[in-house]
Design a protein around this motif. Structure first.
Motif, PDB file in Angstrom:
ATOM      1  N   TRP A 125       0.083   9.908   0.362  1.00 22.21           N
ATOM      2  CA  TRP A 125       0.474   9.200   1.589  1.00 22.21           C
ATOM      3  C   TRP A 125      -0.735   9.113   2.501  1.00 22.21           C
ATOM      4  N   TYR A 126      -0.570   8.549   3.708  1.00 24.23           N
ATOM      5  CA  TYR A 126      -1.697   8.466   4.640  1.00 24.23           C
ATOM      6  C   TYR A 126      -2.151   9.855   5.070  1.00 24.23           C
ATOM      7  N   SER A 149       3.211   4.936  12.082  1.00 24.52           N
ATOM      8  CA  SER A 149       3.130   3.680  12.841  1.00 24.52           C
ATOM      9  C   SER A 149       1.716   3.441  13.333  1.00 24.52           C
ATOM     10  N   GLU A 150       1.078   4.507  13.841  1.00 26.59           N
ATOM     11  CA  GLU A 150      -0.279   4.374  14.364  1.00 26.59           C
ATOM     12  C   GLU A 150      -1.228   3.973  13.238  1.00 26.59           C
ATOM     13  N   VAL A 151      -1.112   4.665  12.088  1.00 25.25           N
ATOM     14  CA  VAL A 151      -2.015   4.364  10.971  1.00 25.25           C
ATOM     15  C   VAL A 151      -1.837   2.918  10.522  1.00 25.25           C
ATOM     16  N   GLU A 152      -0.581   2.485  10.407  1.00 20.57           N
ATOM     17  CA  GLU A 152      -0.355   1.132   9.903  1.00 20.57           C
ATOM     18  C   GLU A 152      -0.903   0.082  10.862  1.00 20.57           C
ATOM     19  N   ASN A 153      -0.868   0.385  12.145  1.00 24.89           N
ATOM     20  CA  ASN A 153      -1.460  -0.519  13.123  1.00 24.89           C
ATOM     21  C   ASN A 153      -2.981  -0.594  12.953  1.00 24.89           C
ATOM     22  N   ILE A 154      -3.588   0.558  12.687  1.00 25.60           N
ATOM     23  CA  ILE A 154      -5.033   0.590  12.479  1.00 25.60           C
ATOM     24  C   ILE A 154      -5.389  -0.133  11.172  1.00 25.60           C
ATOM     25  N   LEU A 155      -4.563   0.091  10.138  1.00 24.74           N
ATOM     26  CA  LEU A 155      -4.812  -0.591   8.855  1.00 24.74           C
ATOM     27  C   LEU A 155      -4.811  -2.104   9.066  1.00 24.74           C
ATOM     28  N   SER A 156      -3.834  -2.588   9.817  1.00 23.39           N
ATOM     29  CA  SER A 156      -3.724  -4.039   9.975  1.00 23.39           C
ATOM     30  C   SER A 156      -4.944  -4.606  10.698  1.00 23.39           C
ATOM     31  N   GLY A 157      -5.651  -3.765  11.431  1.00 26.36           N
ATOM     32  CA  GLY A 157      -6.858  -4.243  12.085  1.00 26.36           C
ATOM     33  C   GLY A 157      -8.107  -4.148  11.219  1.00 26.36           C
ATOM     34  N   VAL A 214       0.837  -1.206   0.000  1.00 28.69           N
ATOM     35  CA  VAL A 214       0.000   0.000   0.000  1.00 28.69           C
ATOM     36  C   VAL A 214       0.873   1.258   0.000  1.00 28.69           C
ATOM     37  N   ARG A 215       1.921   1.238   0.837  1.00 28.33           N
ATOM     38  CA  ARG A 215       2.853   2.366   0.893  1.00 28.33           C
ATOM     39  C   ARG A 215       3.413   2.702  -0.476  1.00 28.33           C
ATOM     40  N   ASP A 249      -5.420  11.395   5.552  1.00 28.67           N
ATOM     41  CA  ASP A 249      -5.970  11.606   4.210  1.00 28.67           C
ATOM     42  C   ASP A 249      -6.223  10.251   3.559  1.00 28.67           C
ATOM     43  N   VAL A 250      -7.108   9.450   4.159  1.00 25.62           N
ATOM     44  CA  VAL A 250      -7.360   8.123   3.605  1.00 25.62           C
ATOM     45  C   VAL A 250      -8.590   8.108   2.704  1.00 25.62           C
ATOM     46  N   ASN A 251      -9.160   9.311   2.461  1.00 26.76           N
ATOM     47  CA  ASN A 251     -10.311   9.375   1.570  1.00 26.76           C
ATOM     48  C   ASN A 251      -9.884   9.744   0.151  1.00 26.76           C
TER      49      ASN A 251
END
Lengths: 292, 435
Positions: B217-218, B397-405, B207-208, B226-228
């Motif tokens: 980017w995120y 790091s926070e975003v990627e943790n949320i993405l993985s969930g 994704v990155r 900015d995930v929309n």
């Protein structure tokens, strides 16, 4: 007081003095200064006073709740199974009829001396998709056709961690029960036998009541250590998949060292965990006392 | 006899307390006893940045024989955590003088510990332009740009050729076109095409790289989530259709993924230039691998075939010892912003794909790589300057943790794209405490 006693006294102060000093420096001072942390948002170099802001934030933080939930799940599932196993093993290993008792005791206690990190890594290897367990089930026993996703399925990952915890800690708790059993007099069992009590009745009405203080101790201790669970999920699953095995201790670690560091927020979470442990321990003590 | 015991005990106490004291006063850096200055350098990869730094020190010392400065290169394990811990402890005396920071994490550390970093005198026009937003913070330059993770599609050209896919078919295409070609190879060989070093829903790498290839980017430039964006949505859609068609397999970790690449169960991978070293570790597959450009996102404005995964830069820390601090800055400036010969040497020895433009004339960039039988470095060089510049922000790091969930639910069809994005936004807000 005579001279010898005085000297022993002084000597004693020397002995505990060092540990008191280090206890003050490394425990009391950090605990007191963490109180200040809890009420501030400490992001890197800058610190701002936020009052109860950290607790408000924590209340709305879904990751906090889900990781707390995971910790509780491990607690509720693992601790009762482990304590039950530990008692049964202790009773079996206490039996006079068993040969090589020392050997079996050693064997079951042995996992406790392995380091947390190394046994976790071994479990990760054993349960990986091409690990020993899957290979054995597929090629040895032929009961499955494709590897079980031990580490990549949310439920399986939790099961693996529980299995690891059982392997590592059952022997440890068993030792306490074994020690407790040494204090139960043989005569009580003999009397019960003459009165016609079965082995199971003896276990339920003699062994369990006699072990009650030990059950309380191990339950409190296991509760504390399970709520602080960190090494196993960190090394076996790294909190995954999809955060399904992230414990509260791991989340506190992430907030301090992985994410934008906020020690104030991390300290606030630690205090919440501490209060939960305190309340649980009080309940357990109350329950154990009421039965008397 | 008793006196003796007492004396022994006293000695023990004294000894114990002195070891405690020395442990407290143990300084890591900038000790200037006997007028000598020591500069400590931290790096983490014993096959890459550690030998590179040692080369730099050696060349620097040869030119500055009487500088009175000793350079120490130290390999640190568990690197990112250790750097963050030493900075948060805030004891400047214990800081190393020079540290490597991965580009994704630089803004987080600089913004959190701005006073601990020294500004550096870097001519940023000498470096690939995308590095500017990595090493700059609030208009000041804190880092010396170093290596790039310019990405490529590494693929098994022998197997691809067997099913009629040639090298020229793979260059400068879209993901849609790539999927058509990959499907042919997948159906014919029965093997997986792309592999990720985590479960597909937890792997941020793909994704990155898709995001950055479209200059996205995120976060937007102001640091807001900015995930929309079209790029983010299209990236997720692309990964989902790769997954739906069986073209991407997620492994439990990188070792498992690399094993699958070595034994031919997995035929391609999209990674940064540094990944080449891992492929080359498997000597028997020499000649079987090729590289092509990374496919670009379909229907996204500004989508390119160039992107980046990883890469790092060097930072000088404020240790409070002016002599050592200046020596560290001077060393970085001399070697990394002015010495093309050094860059040529590390390109040859460590295959270091670096971002220093004046060194691009080194002949090593144009030689044929026998492992691929292709001019691999030339490809990297050409793509380096095309990488779209993005601001990595501080909460990756926070975003990627949320993405993985959350991404697993979308990929498996449990949640819709819009619902997934809404969930990511609300989780982010609750965790970070802002938008």
């Amino acid at each position: 007081m005579n001279g010898v006693n005085e000297r022993t006294n002084r000597m004693g102060w020397w002995f505990i003095g060092l540990s008191i000093v280090s206890f003050a420096v490394f425990m009391i001072y950090p605990i007191l200064s963490s109180v200040k942390l809890v009420f501030s948002s400490l992001s890197g170099d800058s610190s701002t006073f936020v009052g109860f802001g950290n607790f408000v934030r924590l209340f709305h933080d879904t990751t906090f709740w889900s990781s707390l939930g995971n910790s509780f799940l491990f607690l509720v599932v693992e601790v009762p199974i482990m304590l039950l196993f530990a008692i049964i093993l202790a009773v079996v290993l206490n039996s006079k009829m068993l040969k090589l008792r020392g050997f079996w005791r050693l064997l079951i206690f042995l996992p406790c001396v392995t380091s947390l990190v190394s046994y976790s890594i071994l479990f990760k290897m054993l349960f990986s998709s091409d690990g020993l367990i899957n290979k054995f089930l597929m090629n040895g026993l032929h009961i499955i056709s494709s590897p079980i996703p031990w580490l990549t399925d949310p439920t399986m990952a939790k099961i693996v961690i529980i299995l690891a915890l059982l392997w590592r800690w059952t022997g440890y708790n068993m030792i306490f029960f074994l020690a407790g059993l040494q204090n139960v007099s043989e005569e009580i069992y003999e009397a019960a036998e003459i009165d016609g009590a079965s082995k199971i009745q003896q276990f339920l009405h003699i062994t369990l009541p006699a072990l009650r203080p030990i059950i309380l101790f191990t339950a409190v201790q296991s509760t504390i250590s399970t709520l602080q669970l960190f090494d196993e999920p960190m090394n076996i699953t790294n909190g995954g998949p999809a955060n399904s095995s992230t414990t509260i201790a791991m989340y506190i670690y992430n907030v301090s060292f992985k994410y934008v560091p906020n020690f104030g927020y991390a300290a606030a979470m630690s205090y919440v965990v501490m209060f939960i442990i305190l309340i649980l321990s009080l309940i357990q003590m109350k329950v154990a006392k009421n039965d008397d | 006899m008793k006196k003796f015991t007492k004396a022994l005990l006293g000695l023990g106490v004294v000894l114990a307390s002195t070891t405690l004291l020395t442990a407290c006063g143990n300084s890591n850096s900038g000790s200037s006893s006997n007028g000598k200055t020591t500069v400590t350098i931290w790096a983490d990869d014993p096959n890459f940045n550690v030998p590179i730094m040692k080369t730099a020190v050696k060349m620097y010392n040869a030119e500055h024989k009487n500088s009175g400065v000793t350079f120490k290169v130290q390999t640190q394990g568990d690197y990112n955590t250790k750097v963050q811990t030493v900075l948060s402890a805030g004891n400047k005396k214990n800081y190393p003088n020079i540290i490597k920071i991965e580009d994704y994490g630089s803004q987080k550390l600089i913004s959190s510990y701005q006073n601990s970093f020294l500004t550096q005198n870097v001519d940023l026009s000498n470096f690939s332009k995308y590095k500017k937003s990595v090493v700059n913070y609030k208009g000041k330059t804190y880092g010396m740009p170093f290596d790039s993770g310019v990405s490529a599609l590494f693929y098994r050209k022998d197997v691809f050729a067997k099913y009629g896919v040639k090298a020229k078919d793979l260059n400068n295409i879209t993901w849609d076109q790539f999927m058509k070609l990959a499907e042919k190879v997948h159906k014919g060989s029965g093997k997986s095409i792309l592999g990720t070093g985590a479960l597909v829903g937890e792997d941020p790498d793909l994704v990155r790289q898709m995001l950055q290839s479209a200059g996205s980017w995120y976060f937007d430039d102001s640091g807001k989530l900015d995930v929309n964006s079209t790029a983010f949505k299209q990236s997720l859609k692309t990964v989902k259709s790769l997954k739906d068609n069986g073209l991407v397999t997620g492994y439990s970790d990188f070792n498992a993924r690399n094993k699958a690449l070595y034994n031919g169960n997995n035929l391609a991978v999209v990674e940064g230039a540094w990944f080449s070293a891992s492929l080359k570790a498997d000597k028997k597959s020499s000649g079987k691998w090729g590289i092509a450009t990374v496919p670009r996102l379909t229907n996204v404005k500004g989508a390119t075939n160039s992107t980046n995964e990883g890469g790092s830069s060097w930072y000088a820390l404020n240790t409070g010892n002016a002599k050592a601090d200046n020596a560290a800055k001077k060393f970085l400036k001399t070697m990394f912003d002015g010495n093309s010969k050094f860059y040529g040497k590390v390109l040859k020895e460590q295959a270091a794909v670096t971002t220093y433009k004046p060194a691009m004339t080194n002949k090593e960039w144009n030689t044929n790589d026998t492992f691929y039988n292709q001019k691999v470095n030339q490809y990297f060089k050409q793509n380096l300057n095309k990488i779209p510049s993005v601001s990595y922000g501080i909460h990756s790091s926070e975003v990627e943790n949320i993405l993985s969930g959350n991404l697993n639910n979308y990929y498996s069809g449990k949640t819709s794209l819009d619902a997934t994005i809404k969930k990511i936004q609300s989780s982010y807000k609750s965790q970070v405490g802002s938008n």
